[in-house]
Design an enzyme around this catalytic site. Structure first.
Site, PDB file in Angstrom:
ATOM      1  CE  LYS A  88       0.487   1.860   3.218  1.00  0.00           C
ATOM      2  NZ  LYS A  88       1.482   2.568   4.267  1.00  0.00           N
ATOM      3  CG  ASP A 166       3.508   5.670   4.203  1.00  0.00           C
ATOM      4  OD1 ASP A 166       3.689   5.131   2.846  1.00  0.00           O
ATOM      5  OD2 ASP A 166       3.967   5.075   5.149  1.00  0.00           O
TER       6      ASP A 166
HETATM    7  P1  NAP Z   1      12.137   1.997   2.527  1.00  0.00           P
HETATM    8  O1  NAP Z   1      12.697   1.465   3.789  1.00  0.00           O
HETATM    9  O2  NAP Z   1      12.539   3.396   2.140  1.00  0.00           O
HETATM   10  O3  NAP Z   1      12.425   0.953   1.235  1.00  0.00           O
HETATM   11  C1  NAP Z   1      11.790   1.024   0.067  1.00  0.00           C
HETATM   12  C2  NAP Z   1      13.026   0.491  -0.663  1.00  0.00           C
HETATM   13  O4  NAP Z   1      12.671   0.826  -2.224  1.00  0.00           O
HETATM   14  C3  NAP Z   1      14.342   1.200  -0.729  1.00  0.00           C
HETATM   15  O5  NAP Z   1      15.089   0.408   0.364  1.00  0.00           O
HETATM   16  C4  NAP Z   1      14.954   1.071  -1.910  1.00  0.00           C
HETATM   17  O6  NAP Z   1      15.833   0.104  -2.187  1.00  0.00           O
HETATM   18  C5  NAP Z   1      13.910   1.002  -2.892  1.00  0.00           C
HETATM   19  N1  NAP Z   1      13.561   2.174  -3.732  1.00  0.00           N
HETATM   20  C6  NAP Z   1      13.260   2.372  -5.257  1.00  0.00           C
HETATM   21  N2  NAP Z   1      12.970   3.429  -5.448  1.00  0.00           N
HETATM   22  C7  NAP Z   1      13.183   4.323  -4.393  1.00  0.00           C
HETATM   23  C8  NAP Z   1      13.391   5.752  -4.260  1.00  0.00           C
HETATM   24  N3  NAP Z   1      12.878   6.526  -5.280  1.00  0.00           N
HETATM   25  N4  NAP Z   1      13.430   6.129  -3.103  1.00  0.00           N
HETATM   26  C9  NAP Z   1      13.730   5.327  -1.986  1.00  0.00           C
HETATM   27  N5  NAP Z   1      13.604   4.013  -2.107  1.00  0.00           N
HETATM   28  C10 NAP Z   1      13.497   3.468  -3.352  1.00  0.00           C
HETATM   29  O7  NAP Z   1      10.489   2.141   2.557  1.00  0.00           O
HETATM   30  P2  NAP Z   1       9.390   1.156   3.252  1.00  0.00           P
HETATM   31  O8  NAP Z   1       9.076   1.847   4.764  1.00  0.00           O
HETATM   32  O9  NAP Z   1       9.916  -0.369   3.170  1.00  0.00           O
HETATM   33  O10 NAP Z   1       8.209   1.367   2.478  1.00  0.00           O
HETATM   34  C11 NAP Z   1       7.918   0.795   1.114  1.00  0.00           C
HETATM   35  C12 NAP Z   1       6.448   0.692   1.032  1.00  0.00           C
HETATM   36  O11 NAP Z   1       5.821  -0.070   1.984  1.00  0.00           O
HETATM   37  C13 NAP Z   1       5.627   1.956   1.186  1.00  0.00           C
HETATM   38  O12 NAP Z   1       4.841   2.343   0.072  1.00  0.00           O
HETATM   39  C14 NAP Z   1       5.125   1.950   2.570  1.00  0.00           C
HETATM   40  O13 NAP Z   1       4.033   2.967   2.523  1.00  0.00           O
HETATM   41  C15 NAP Z   1       4.841   0.489   2.817  1.00  0.00           C
HETATM   42  N6  NAP Z   1       4.784  -0.020   3.962  1.00  0.00           N
HETATM   43  C16 NAP Z   1       5.733   0.487   4.933  1.00  0.00           C
HETATM   44  C17 NAP Z   1       5.467  -0.160   6.243  1.00  0.00           C
HETATM   45  C18 NAP Z   1       6.533   0.342   7.372  1.00  0.00           C
HETATM   46  O14 NAP Z   1       6.454   0.277   8.385  1.00  0.00           O
HETATM   47  N7  NAP Z   1       7.878   0.903   7.022  1.00  0.00           N
HETATM   48  C19 NAP Z   1       4.527  -0.812   6.818  1.00  0.00           C
HETATM   49  C20 NAP Z   1       3.518  -1.209   5.733  1.00  0.00           C
HETATM   50  C21 NAP Z   1       3.820  -0.759   4.278  1.00  0.00           C
HETATM   51  P3  NAP Z   1      16.955   0.254  -3.300  1.00  0.00           P
HETATM   52  O15 NAP Z   1      17.967   1.443  -2.840  1.00  0.00           O
HETATM   53  O16 NAP Z   1      17.859  -1.070  -2.924  1.00  0.00           O
HETATM   54  O17 NAP Z   1      16.325   0.237  -4.701  1.00  0.00           O
END
Ligand code: NAP
Length: 305
Positions: A88, A166
């Protein structure tokens, strides 16, 4: 076992997707697509385009990247004939998400736009209890500390990052699941830090049936973290707290089942693939988009992590 590629190896991929996949009876993690992130012992590719080109055996792709840019990644997977599961929110905009659904239909693949909070332990019980009740008022409080839960994630406050929505969209995914009538947006105020594009706090008034829904979303909540929805009904107050994990109903002991959100999502994805079906419910992102349409924006103090 369906071979799966996991894209965007960041926080949620590591916290939830990898453990759920390790325990899955439906999926085998066969490859990753991430610019920097890697998973030990699993073939890693820098992009989905590279992954699908190299691995015709990978039938499904699960995207954990931020919403901005997800459209192109999902389209690349769909165009290569792979089933797609989206974290999401499903895309950066409602129109992108709709276009993905159409492309998946045309390609004959499954598209699953997940809402993990709907899989929280007590959401279904809340929906069942509310089904026959008159709803008089709803109060949503989704207040967490961005520094604790999203450390250094600048993308969340950049264009297309949704800001406080978010996490806030999780509340709306639950509300649209448990409330019997549709929600509409009446008004909104959003606090946008002077150095950022997206709101760090917001108040939204929705309506459902004839009842008001008072929602407050805050990314600057320190101390107790709050993810709860209260519904006043003709049969008393329903309290769904802990992000849907705990349910208090009038005159009954509280219910709080185990957190199985991500195992349930992967099971649902496998069922959709086997049935040749898709599940794309855009109501939560539509409500966020509508709130942005009517919002009164206030510029507030600059924010740094
Ligand atoms: P995150 O820690 O920033 O991880 C996302 C990963 O996507 C990054 O590590 C990066 O890996 C890759 N990426 C590709 N394009 C990117 C860009 N333009 N900017 C930043 N990263 C990019 O984020 P996250 O918390 O896992 O969240 C990702 C998704 O999951 C979101 O939609 C969020 O709403 C959802 N979500 C998050 C949580 C939570 O608690 N954090 C819970 C449920 C859902 P590389 O650098 O290796 O490409």
């Amino acid at each position: 076992m369906i071979k799966l590629g996991l894209a965007g190896i960041g926080k949620i991929a590591r916290d939830q997707h990898l453990p759920a996949l390790a325990a899955s009876e439906d999926f085998e993690l066969a490859a990753t697509a991430s610019r920097n992130g890697r998973v030990d012992g699993v073939d890693g590719y820098a992009s989905i385009a590279e992954l699908v080109a190299a691995r015709p055996d990978v039938a499904a792709i699960s995207l954990c990247t931020p919403p901005e840019g997800r459209f192109e990644q999902a389209m690349a997977a769909i165009a290569a004939g792979r089933h797609v599961m989206l974290e999401k929110p499903p895309a950066a905009t409602v129109s992108e998400a709709g276009a993905l659904a159409q492309a998946a239909r045309a390609a004959g693949v499954t598209l699953f736009a997940t809402w993990h909070s709907r899989e929280a332990a007590e959401v279904d019980a809340a929906r069942d209890w509310l089904a026959d009740r008159r709803i008089d008022a709803v109060c949503i409080r989704w207040m967490e500390d961005i520094r604790q839960w999203h450390p250094g994630q600048d993308w969340i406050l950049a264009p297309g990052g949704f800001g406080v929505f978010d996490p806030g969209i999780n509340a709306l995914s639950i509300a649209t699941r448990i409330l019997p009538d549709p929600l509409t947006v009446l008004s909104a105020t959003m606090d946008v830090p002077a150095n950022r594009a997206c709101p760090i706090a917001a108040s939204v008034i929705f309506r459902t049936g004839g009842a008001p829904v008072d929602a407050k979303f805050d990314f600057l909540q320190t101390g107790e973290q709050t993810w709860h929805i209260e519904v006043e009904t003709d049969a008393g107050l329903l309290r769904l707290t802990e992000g849907g994990g705990r349910l208090e109903l009038p005159g009954q002991p509280a219910l709080d089942g185990a957190n199985m959100e991500y195992p349930r999502l992967y099971r649902a994805f496998a069922d959709l693939i086997r049935r040749g079906d898709s599940d794309v419910d855009l109501r939560p992102i539509q409500l966020v988009a509508d709130a942005f349409l009517v919002a009164d924006r206030r510029i507030t103090e600059a924010f740094e992590f």
